[in-house]
Design an enzyme around this catalytic site. Structure first.
Site, PDB file in Angstrom:
ATOM      1  N   GLY A  96       4.278   1.995   2.199  1.00 56.73           N
ATOM      2  CA  GLY A  96       5.454   2.362   1.398  1.00 56.73           C
ATOM      3  C   GLY A  96       5.995   3.725   1.798  1.00 56.73           C
ATOM      4  O   GLY A  96       7.213   3.900   1.985  1.00 56.73           O
ATOM      5  N   CYS A 115      -1.283  -5.047  -9.368  1.00 58.32           N
ATOM      6  CA  CYS A 115      -0.914  -3.633  -9.380  1.00 58.32           C
ATOM      7  C   CYS A 115      -1.120  -3.021 -10.763  1.00 58.32           C
ATOM      8  O   CYS A 115      -1.200  -1.813 -10.909  1.00 58.32           O
ATOM      9  CB  CYS A 115       0.523  -3.459  -8.917  1.00 58.32           C
ATOM     10  SG  CYS A 115       1.565  -4.763  -9.487  1.00 58.32           S
ATOM     11  N   GLU A 135      -6.646   4.420  -6.041  1.00 58.06           N
ATOM     12  CA  GLU A 135      -6.735   3.002  -6.398  1.00 58.06           C
ATOM     13  C   GLU A 135      -7.736   2.292  -5.481  1.00 58.06           C
ATOM     14  O   GLU A 135      -7.701   2.462  -4.265  1.00 58.06           O
ATOM     15  CB  GLU A 135      -5.350   2.353  -6.232  1.00 58.06           C
ATOM     16  CG  GLU A 135      -5.333   0.865  -6.519  1.00 58.06           C
ATOM     17  CD  GLU A 135      -3.997   0.192  -6.179  1.00 58.06           C
ATOM     18  OE1 GLU A 135      -3.556  -0.648  -6.948  1.00 58.06           O
ATOM     19  OE2 GLU A 135      -3.405   0.522  -5.135  1.00 58.06           O
ATOM     20  N   SER A 184       0.823  -1.210   0.000  1.00 56.22           N
ATOM     21  CA  SER A 184       0.000   0.000   0.000  1.00 56.22           C
ATOM     22  C   SER A 184       0.863   1.268   0.000  1.00 56.22           C
ATOM     23  O   SER A 184       2.027   1.252   0.403  1.00 56.22           O
ATOM     24  CB  SER A 184      -0.886   0.008   1.249  1.00 56.22           C
ATOM     25  OG  SER A 184      -0.073   0.076   2.404  1.00 56.22           O
ATOM     26  N   ARG A 185       0.251   2.348  -0.420  1.00 54.57           N
ATOM     27  CA  ARG A 185       0.972   3.623  -0.424  1.00 54.57           C
ATOM     28  C   ARG A 185       1.307   4.058   1.006  1.00 54.57           C
ATOM     29  O   ARG A 185       2.370   4.605   1.265  1.00 54.57           O
ATOM     30  CB  ARG A 185       0.133   4.704  -1.115  1.00 54.57           C
ATOM     31  CG  ARG A 185       0.992   5.922  -1.412  1.00 54.57           C
ATOM     32  CD  ARG A 185       0.235   7.156  -1.826  1.00 54.57           C
ATOM     33  NE  ARG A 185      -0.516   7.016  -3.056  1.00 54.57           N
ATOM     34  CZ  ARG A 185      -0.971   8.054  -3.749  1.00 54.57           C
ATOM     35  NH1 ARG A 185      -0.717   9.290  -3.353  1.00 54.57           N
ATOM     36  NH2 ARG A 185      -1.687   7.880  -4.839  1.00 54.57           N
ATOM     37  N   GLU A 230       6.910  -0.339  -4.495  1.00 61.76           N
ATOM     38  CA  GLU A 230       5.924  -0.334  -5.556  1.00 61.76           C
ATOM     39  C   GLU A 230       4.588  -0.233  -4.869  1.00 61.76           C
ATOM     40  O   GLU A 230       4.232  -1.101  -4.077  1.00 61.76           O
ATOM     41  CB  GLU A 230       6.075  -1.643  -6.336  1.00 61.76           C
ATOM     42  CG  GLU A 230       5.489  -1.575  -7.712  1.00 61.76           C
ATOM     43  CD  GLU A 230       4.616  -2.768  -7.946  1.00 61.76           C
ATOM     44  OE1 GLU A 230       5.122  -3.855  -8.104  1.00 61.76           O
ATOM     45  OE2 GLU A 230       3.382  -2.563  -7.938  1.00 61.76           O
TER      46      GLU A 230
HETATM   47  P1  NAP Z   1       0.376  -3.359   3.183  1.00 60.10           P
HETATM   48  O1  NAP Z   1      -0.650  -3.071   4.207  1.00 60.10           O
HETATM   49  O2  NAP Z   1       1.085  -2.216   2.581  1.00 60.10           O
HETATM   50  O3  NAP Z   1       1.421  -4.375   3.831  1.00 60.10           O
HETATM   51  C1  NAP Z   1       2.563  -4.799   3.127  1.00 60.10           C
HETATM   52  C2  NAP Z   1       3.664  -5.128   4.114  1.00 60.10           C
HETATM   53  O4  NAP Z   1       4.088  -3.928   4.759  1.00 60.10           O
HETATM   54  C3  NAP Z   1       3.240  -6.077   5.215  1.00 60.10           C
HETATM   55  O5  NAP Z   1       4.318  -6.910   5.525  1.00 60.10           O
HETATM   56  C4  NAP Z   1       2.929  -5.153   6.366  1.00 60.10           C
HETATM   57  O6  NAP Z   1       3.111  -5.747   7.630  1.00 60.10           O
HETATM   58  C5  NAP Z   1       3.937  -4.054   6.159  1.00 60.10           C
HETATM   59  N1  NAP Z   1       3.466  -2.776   6.703  1.00 60.10           N
HETATM   60  C6  NAP Z   1       2.206  -2.294   6.713  1.00 60.10           C
HETATM   61  N2  NAP Z   1       2.186  -1.068   7.248  1.00 60.10           N
HETATM   62  C7  NAP Z   1       3.455  -0.779   7.596  1.00 60.10           C
HETATM   63  C8  NAP Z   1       4.065   0.333   8.200  1.00 60.10           C
HETATM   64  N3  NAP Z   1       3.362   1.415   8.551  1.00 60.10           N
HETATM   65  N4  NAP Z   1       5.387   0.298   8.405  1.00 60.10           N
HETATM   66  C9  NAP Z   1       6.115  -0.785   8.050  1.00 60.10           C
HETATM   67  N5  NAP Z   1       5.590  -1.863   7.467  1.00 60.10           N
HETATM   68  C10 NAP Z   1       4.264  -1.869   7.247  1.00 60.10           C
HETATM   69  O7  NAP Z   1      -0.217  -4.158   1.963  1.00 60.10           O
HETATM   70  P2  NAP Z   1      -1.179  -5.423   1.887  1.00 60.10           P
HETATM   71  O8  NAP Z   1      -1.389  -6.013   3.240  1.00 60.10           O
HETATM   72  O9  NAP Z   1      -0.602  -6.294   0.886  1.00 60.10           O
HETATM   73  O10 NAP Z   1      -2.515  -4.867   1.311  1.00 60.10           O
HETATM   74  C11 NAP Z   1      -3.146  -3.733   1.804  1.00 60.10           C
HETATM   75  C12 NAP Z   1      -3.423  -2.781   0.660  1.00 60.10           C
HETATM   76  O11 NAP Z   1      -2.217  -2.552  -0.086  1.00 60.10           O
HETATM   77  C13 NAP Z   1      -4.390  -3.292  -0.398  1.00 60.10           C
HETATM   78  O12 NAP Z   1      -5.713  -3.117  -0.050  1.00 60.10           O
HETATM   79  C14 NAP Z   1      -3.981  -2.457  -1.575  1.00 60.10           C
HETATM   80  O13 NAP Z   1      -4.587  -1.203  -1.527  1.00 60.10           O
HETATM   81  C15 NAP Z   1      -2.495  -2.284  -1.438  1.00 60.10           C
HETATM   82  N6  NAP Z   1      -1.698  -3.183  -2.308  1.00 60.10           N
HETATM   83  C16 NAP Z   1      -1.225  -2.685  -3.456  1.00 60.10           C
HETATM   84  C17 NAP Z   1      -0.446  -3.481  -4.268  1.00 60.10           C
HETATM   85  C18 NAP Z   1       0.113  -2.951  -5.544  1.00 60.10           C
HETATM   86  O14 NAP Z   1       0.797  -3.696  -6.212  1.00 60.10           O
HETATM   87  N7  NAP Z   1      -0.103  -1.722  -5.894  1.00 60.10           N
HETATM   88  C19 NAP Z   1      -0.157  -4.797  -3.925  1.00 60.10           C
HETATM   89  C20 NAP Z   1      -0.657  -5.286  -2.715  1.00 60.10           C
HETATM   90  C21 NAP Z   1      -1.429  -4.444  -1.926  1.00 60.10           C
HETATM   91  P3  NAP Z   1       1.846  -6.098   8.570  1.00 60.10           P
HETATM   92  O15 NAP Z   1       1.663  -7.548   8.403  1.00 60.10           O
HETATM   93  O16 NAP Z   1       2.230  -5.721   9.930  1.00 60.10           O
HETATM   94  O17 NAP Z   1       0.682  -5.289   8.075  1.00 60.10           O
END
Ligand code: NAP
Length: 526
Positions: A246, A302, A393, A242-243, A265
Site C-alpha cells: 500500500g 482486516c 499486525e 499489506s502496508r 486499506e
Molecule cells: P499484498 O502482498 O499487499 O498484495 C496485494 C496486491 O498488491 C497483490 O496484487 C500484489 O501483487 C500487489 N503488490 C504487492 N507488493 C506490491 C508492490 N510493492 N507494488 C505494487 N503492487 C504490489 O497482500 P496479500 O498478498 O494479500 O497478503 C500479504 C500480507 O498482506 C498478509 O500477510 C497481511 O499481512 C496483509 N493483508 C492485510 C489485509 C488487511 O485487510 N489489512 C488484507 C490482506 C492482506 P503480487 O501478486 O505481485 O504480490
C-alpha cells in the site's frame, strides 16, 4: 464460461505473453490448471487507452443505464453458479458456506450501488440561482454536481476473493461514480478473477457500455500494478493488502507529474477494551465470543481482534483462562496462500520468542499444508509501550492481551496506538462513565466504535465506515465498505452562468433526472 487464463482488455480476450502463473489449491498446495498468461506493459497501455476513451461516455450514461449495468453484473455473477463457488473454495481454502455468503454480499453490494446511482443523491446537486437585483453586486447563477475522477486501478484483495476483488466494493463504487475500472487480479485467486471478470465483461456488452469500461490484468504487482498506477490516464487507486504494498503504491502515485489519490486499506490490530464491570460480570462469555471472532476465516480479516486491553486482576485472569481454553480446542485452519501462512508463522514466532511476551495458548496442531494454528499471547502495558514490534499486525488468528495496571495507563496506551479500523468496547451500564471519558481518544484513533461485539462481520450499508486514520488506511476521510465509498471517486464541478442548453441533465431547471437538490441552501425533494 470457462477459465482459460486470458486477460480481458475491454471486450478483447487476449492471451498474456509475460510469463505463466498458476493458482494453487490452498488446502493441498497443488497447482490448478490452466496457466495464466501475464500482462505486458503494452497490455497495460492498451487497457488504459481504452479506459480513457470510455470515460466521457461512461460517466454521462443516464442514472438508470448505469444502475442497470451494476444490476446486470450481479445477475451475471449469480449465473456463473457452482463453477464460481467451487473454484473460489479451491483457490482460497475458505469454506463453501463462507464463499456462498461472500457471493451474496458481492451481489448485494452491486445492487446497493445500483440503488445509490438511481437516487442520484451522490451527485449532491446544489443550485444557487442568480440574483440580478442583489446590491451592491448581482449574484451569478451557480450550479454544482459531482463527476467521476476518471479510470480507477483496483487491486483485488487476497482475503475477500469476491467481495473485495474483481467486482467487489472498490469496483462497484468506482462504476457507480462513473469511472471505468482496470483490475490487477490477485495471484491467490486468478480463476475466480477470470470468471467474475467475464461476468463484468458480459455486462458491459449486455448494457451497451463502452468497451473500455472494464479490463482485467494478471501479472506482478511491482511491474504491472505499479505501471498501472504510474499511467497518466489512471486517476485513482483502490487497494486492500499489506502496508508495504500500500505504501509503495502511495509513493508511486505521489511521484507522478499529476499525483492521484490512493485508497489503500492496509493494517489494523483492532483493539478490544474490556471495561471493569463487564469483565467482572461476564468475562468468560466475552472470552468465548472473542475466540470465535479471532479464529473466523482463519483470522484473515482486516477487522480481526488482534489486541485486548484490560486492567489486571482476578477478572482478567479468568478471562485469560477461558480464552486460552477456547483457543486450545479450536482446530488449525487453511490459510489463503503459502505466503500469508509464512508471514503468520513468522509473526507468531517473533511474539513467542519475545522475552516480555507469554504464549498463553495455541490452537490444535496443523494437520495439512498451509494451516495456521491460532495463537494467544499476554504482555504488560509497559512492554507494549516500549516495543513497537508488539503493535504490528499478525495477519491471521493471533492476538495479544495487554494487562494494564489501571484505567489511566490503559487510556495512555490507546492514545499511543496507530490509526485503526475498529475499536470494540465491552461495557455494562456501570462502565458508561469511564467509557464516555475514553470516547474522544477513540474517535481520533479509529473509523468505527462498536459496543459489546467484535469488528469482524462488516455490514454493507449506508452508515458503515470501514476506514480509519493512517496506517489502517491511506486516507481516513473515506470508507471502502458501504455506500459512502462512492465519494472516493468523485469530485465537484461548479457551473457559473452556463446556459440551460449546455447544462448537464442533473442541473437543468426542469430536473429531468428527478434528483434531490440543495437550492439556495434548502433541500428540494424531487
Ligand atoms: P499484498 O502482498 O499487499 O498484495 C496485494 C496486491 O498488491 C497483490 O496484487 C500484489 O501483487 C500487489 N503488490 C504487492 N507488493 C506490491 C508492490 N510493492 N507494488 C505494487 N503492487 C504490489 O497482500 P496479500 O498478498 O494479500 O497478503 C500479504 C500480507 O498482506 C498478509 O500477510 C497481511 O499481512 C496483509 N493483508 C492485510 C489485509 C488487511 O485487510 N489489512 C488484507 C490482506 C492482506 P503480487 O501478486 O505481485 O504480490
Amino acid at each position: 464460461m470457462d477459465i482459460a487464463g486470458n486477460l480481458l482488455i475491454g471486450q478483447d480476450v487476449r492471451r498474456g505473453t509475460n510469463g505463466v502463473s498458476y493458482a494453487l489449491d490452498a488446502a493441498s498446495g497443488e497447482r490448478l490448471a490452466p496457466g495464466f498468461g501475464g500482462a505486458t506493459l503494452e497490455d497495460v497501455d492498451a487497457a488504459c487507452e481504452l479506459a480513457w476513451s470510455a470515460f466521457d461516455r461512461f460517466r454521462e450514461t443516464s442514472l438508470e443505464a448505469r444502475a442497470e449495468f451494476l444490476d446486470t453484473i450481479a445477475t451475471n455473477i449469480l449465473a456463473l453458479g457452482d463453477k464460481l463457488i467451487e473454484r473460489c473454495v479451491a483457490e482460497s481454502g475458505l469454506p463453501r458456506a463462507r464463499i456462498e455468503g461472500e457471493r451474496a454480499r458481492t451481489v448485494g453490494q452491486l445492487r446497493m450501488f445500483a440503488g445509490v446511482v438511481r437516487s442520484g443523491d451522490f451527485l449532491e446537486v446544489r443550485m444557487d440561482p442568480a440574483q440580478p437585483e442583489r446590491k451592491p453586486l448581482p449574484r451569478v447563477d451557480l450550479r454544482m454536481r459531482h463527476i467521476g475522477l476518471g479510470p480507477v486501478a483496483v487491486f483485488g484483495a487476497s482475503n475477500f476473493p469476491l467481495a473485495f476483488s474483481v467486482a467487489g466494493g472498490d469496483t462497484a463504487s468506482a462504476f457507480a461514480a462513473g469511472c471505468p475500472v482496470i483490475v490487477k487480479a490477485h495471484a491467490a485467486h486468478p480463476g475466480t478473477s477470470e470468471l467474475v471478470g467475464g461476468a463484468v465483461r458480459q455486462a458491459v456488452e449486455d448494457c451497451g457500455m463502452p468497451a473500455g469500461t472494464f479490463s482485467l490484468l494478471f501479472g506482478s504487482g511491482r511491474e504491472i500494478g505499479q505501471a498501472l498506477v504510474r499511467d497518466p490516464r489512471i486517476k485513482a487507486v483502490g487497494f486492500t493488502g499489506s502496508r508495504q504494498a500500500g505504501t509503495d503504491l502511495m509513493a508511486v502515485a505521489a511521484a507522478r507529474l499529476e499525483p492521484i489519490p490512493v485508497y489503500a486499506e492496509m493494517s489494523s490490530i483492532n483493539p478490544v477494551i474490556l471495561f471493569p464491570h463487564a469483565l467482572e460480570q461476564r468475562g468468560e462469555a466475552i472470552a468465548q465470543a472473542f475466540v470465535q471472532s479471532l479464529t473466523l476465516g482463519a483470522g484473515q480479516f482486516c477487522t480481526n481482534p488482534g489486541l485486548i486491553l484490560a486492567v489486571q486482576g482476578p477478572a482478567l485472569d479468568r478471562f485469560v483462562a477461558a480464552a486460552s481454553e477456547a483457543l486450545a480446542r479450536t482446530p488449525a485452519a487453511t490459510m489463503l496462500t503459502p505466503g500469508i501462512h509464512r508471514a503468520f508463522e513468522t509473526g507468531v514466532a517473533n511474539f513467542s520468542a519475545h522475552p516480555q511476551v507469554q504464549t498463553l495458548a495455541r490452537a490444535q496442531p496443523a494437520a495439512g499444508v498451509n494451516e495456521g494454528q491460532g495463537a494467544l499471547f499476554l504482555t504488560t502495558a509497559e512492554a507494549f509501550r516500549e516495543h513497537a514490534s508488539l503493535r504490528e499486525e499478525i495477519f491471521g488468528a493471533a492476538s495479544l492481551i495487554v494487562s494494564c495496571p489501571d484505567l489511566q495507563a490503559m487510556q495512555a496506551l490507546i492514545e499511543s496506538l496507530e490509526g485503526q479500523l475498529t475499536v470494540a468496547l465491552h461495557i455494562d451500564e456501570e462502565d458508561y462513565t469511564v467509557a464516555r471519558s475514553f470516547l474522544p481518544v477513540l474517535e481520533r484513533r479509529v473509523g468505527r466504535v462498536l459496543v459489546n461485539g467484535f469488528g469482524t462481520g462488516v455490514e454493507v450499508s449506508h452508515a458503515m465506515v470501514h476506514g480509519g486514520p493512517y496506517p489502517s488506511t491511506a486516507d481516513g476521510r473515506s470508507t471502502s465498505v458501504g455506500s459512502l465509498a462512492i465519494r472516493r471517486y468523485l469530485r465537484p464541478v461548479s457551473y457559473q452562468d452556463v446556459p440551460e442548453a449546455l447544462l448537464p441533465e442533473a442541473l437543468k431547471a426542469t430536473n429531468p433526472w428527478k434528483v434531490n437538490r440543495l437550492v439556495d441552501g434548502k433541500i428540494e425533494l424531487a
